[in-house]
Design a protein around this motif. Structure first.
Motif, PDB file in Angstrom:
ATOM      1  N   LEU B  17      15.031 -32.193  89.860  1.00  0.00           N
ATOM      2  CA  LEU B  17      14.424 -31.613  91.065  1.00  0.00           C
ATOM      3  C   LEU B  17      13.769 -32.707  91.901  1.00  0.00           C
ATOM      4  N   VAL B  18      13.090 -33.655  91.231  1.00  0.00           N
ATOM      5  CA  VAL B  18      12.464 -34.765  91.954  1.00  0.00           C
ATOM      6  C   VAL B  18      13.522 -35.570  92.710  1.00  0.00           C
ATOM      7  N   ALA B  19      14.659 -35.814  92.050  1.00  0.00           N
ATOM      8  CA  ALA B  19      15.724 -36.576  92.696  1.00  0.00           C
ATOM      9  C   ALA B  19      16.255 -35.843  93.918  1.00  0.00           C
ATOM     10  N   ALA B  20      16.430 -34.518  93.788  1.00  0.00           N
ATOM     11  CA  ALA B  20      16.971 -33.750  94.917  1.00  0.00           C
ATOM     12  C   ALA B  20      15.985 -33.730  96.078  1.00  0.00           C
ATOM     13  N   ILE B  21      14.685 -33.560  95.770  1.00  0.00           N
ATOM     14  CA  ILE B  21      13.682 -33.572  96.842  1.00  0.00           C
ATOM     15  C   ILE B  21      13.663 -34.935  97.518  1.00  0.00           C
ATOM     16  N   GLY B  22      13.748 -36.005  96.694  1.00  0.00           N
ATOM     17  CA  GLY B  22      13.777 -37.350  97.267  1.00  0.00           C
ATOM     18  C   GLY B  22      14.982 -37.551  98.168  1.00  0.00           C
ATOM     19  N   LEU B  23      16.129 -37.010  97.741  1.00  0.00           N
ATOM     20  CA  LEU B  23      17.348 -37.167  98.533  1.00  0.00           C
ATOM     21  C   LEU B  23      17.209 -36.514  99.904  1.00  0.00           C
ATOM     22  N   VAL B  24      16.456 -35.406  99.965  1.00  0.00           N
ATOM     23  CA  VAL B  24      16.301 -34.723 101.246  1.00  0.00           C
ATOM     24  C   VAL B  24      15.197 -35.355 102.078  1.00  0.00           C
ATOM     25  N   ARG B  25      14.109 -35.789 101.434  1.00  0.00           N
ATOM     26  CA  ARG B  25      12.919 -36.178 102.186  1.00  0.00           C
ATOM     27  C   ARG B  25      12.847 -37.647 102.566  1.00  0.00           C
ATOM     28  N   MET B  26      13.552 -38.520 101.833  1.00  0.00           N
ATOM     29  CA  MET B  26      13.400 -39.956 102.084  1.00  0.00           C
ATOM     30  C   MET B  26      13.996 -40.342 103.447  1.00  0.00           C
ATOM     31  N   PRO B  27      13.392 -41.346 104.115  1.00  0.00           N
ATOM     32  CA  PRO B  27      13.768 -41.609 105.497  1.00  0.00           C
ATOM     33  C   PRO B  27      15.041 -42.438 105.710  1.00  0.00           C
ATOM     34  N   ASP B  28      15.464 -43.276 104.796  1.00  0.00           N
ATOM     35  CA  ASP B  28      16.715 -43.992 105.074  1.00  0.00           C
ATOM     36  C   ASP B  28      17.615 -44.051 103.836  1.00  0.00           C
ATOM     37  N   ARG B  32      17.010 -43.049  99.825  1.00  0.00           N
ATOM     38  CA  ARG B  32      17.645 -41.856  99.250  1.00  0.00           C
ATOM     39  C   ARG B  32      18.425 -42.229  98.010  1.00  0.00           C
ATOM     40  N   MET B  33      19.120 -43.370  98.098  1.00  0.00           N
ATOM     41  CA  MET B  33      19.902 -43.824  96.960  1.00  0.00           C
ATOM     42  C   MET B  33      19.003 -44.160  95.769  1.00  0.00           C
ATOM     43  N   HIS B  34      17.843 -44.742  96.083  1.00  0.00           N
ATOM     44  CA  HIS B  34      16.847 -45.059  95.055  1.00  0.00           C
ATOM     45  C   HIS B  34      16.419 -43.797  94.324  1.00  0.00           C
ATOM     46  N   ALA B  35      16.156 -42.710  95.088  1.00  0.00           N
ATOM     47  CA  ALA B  35      15.743 -41.457  94.459  1.00  0.00           C
ATOM     48  C   ALA B  35      16.888 -40.863  93.645  1.00  0.00           C
ATOM     49  N   ALA B  36      18.071 -40.778  94.262  1.00  0.00           N
ATOM     50  CA  ALA B  36      19.173 -40.067  93.612  1.00  0.00           C
ATOM     51  C   ALA B  36      19.648 -40.798  92.363  1.00  0.00           C
ATOM     52  N   THR B  37      19.792 -42.119  92.459  1.00  0.00           N
ATOM     53  CA  THR B  37      20.380 -42.837  91.333  1.00  0.00           C
ATOM     54  C   THR B  37      19.432 -42.886  90.148  1.00  0.00           C
ATOM     55  N   LYS B  38      18.190 -43.291  90.386  1.00  0.00           N
ATOM     56  CA  LYS B  38      17.297 -43.479  89.236  1.00  0.00           C
ATOM     57  C   LYS B  38      16.826 -42.165  88.646  1.00  0.00           C
ATOM     58  N   ALA B  39      16.228 -41.300  89.495  1.00  0.00           N
ATOM     59  CA  ALA B  39      15.717 -40.042  88.946  1.00  0.00           C
ATOM     60  C   ALA B  39      16.864 -39.139  88.499  1.00  0.00           C
TER      61      ALA B  39
END
Lengths: 94, 119
Positions: B17-28, B32-39
């Motif tokens: 869920l954290v990764a998905a929220i990061g993918l939507v909310r992160m600005p560039d 987004r890749m940082h959120a999706a890949t790691k989390a």
């Protein structure tokens, strides 16, 4: 081994919500790269969902689907990366 | 044992869920890749680990193999996407970005090449 107890319900709901959020990014994503990252994330979510379903259904055979999905997702992402690089006339050295 | 499985499942789903929220909310793109890949990888890995703990023998080996495969391929895939997107000029960094070392290095490289050419 497990029935559908409340932690598994919570996990299913969280992953379903994550699917919706990632689809939002997939539709809105300003560039092709954003959409590819969202697709990558969708495959990770699918792997997690299959793992959860392996627990709930008590059928370990489903795990093979997760392994194959991990492999296919990697190949798809590499193919998209090469496509993005080639689309802009960049020399592909991978 | 069941407590451990439930804990792993809940933590894994939380990180998904954290990764998905990061993918939507992160600005560039790179964030987004940082959120999706790691989390995202951590979440999928924890869910697979829950399967490995819940079942025995052969299933544990297969689940651990899936985790190993995921951890080997995810960084490579993210690296290739990030590299391709950056060189294709598709990354518009967030306004608050302080440092873009690759852009500076490429600029210095281009300057050196222009200075050494005899035109």
């Amino acid at each position: 081994m497990l029935s559908l107890t409340w932690p598994l319900w919570v996990a299913f709901v969280a992953i379903g919500l994550s699917f919706i959020l990632v689809f939002v990014r997939l539709v809105r994503g300003p560039s092709l790269s954003d959409r590819v990252v969202a697709l990558d994330m969708l495959s990770y979510l699918s792997i997690g969902l299959i793992a959860l379903w392996t627990l709930v259904s008590q059928q370990p055979a489903y795990l093979d689907a997760a392994i194959v999905l991990a492999l296919i997702a990697f190949l798809a992402t590499v193919a998209f990366a090469r496509y993005i690089a080639r689309q802009h006339g960049e020399e592909v050295t991978l | 044992m069941m407590i451990l499985v439930y804990g792993l499942v809940l933590t894994g789903a939380f990180f998904m869920l954290v990764a998905a929220i990061g993918l939507v909310r992160m600005p560039d793109l790179l964030m987004r890749m940082h959120a999706a890949t790691k989390a995202g990888t951590l979440g999928a890995g924890l869910l697979l680990l829950a399967v490995a703990v819940a079942y025995g023998d052969g299933v544990t080996v297969r689940a651990l193999a899936a985790i190993a495969f995921l951890f080997l391929t995810a960084p490579v895939a993210a690296h290739m996407i990030g590299r391709a997107a950056y060189y294709a000029g598709g990354v518009q960094c967030w306004d608050g970005t302080l440092l873009d070392e690759l852009a500076e290095a490429r600029q210095a490289d281009a300057d050196a090449r222009a200075a050494s050419s005899p035109s």
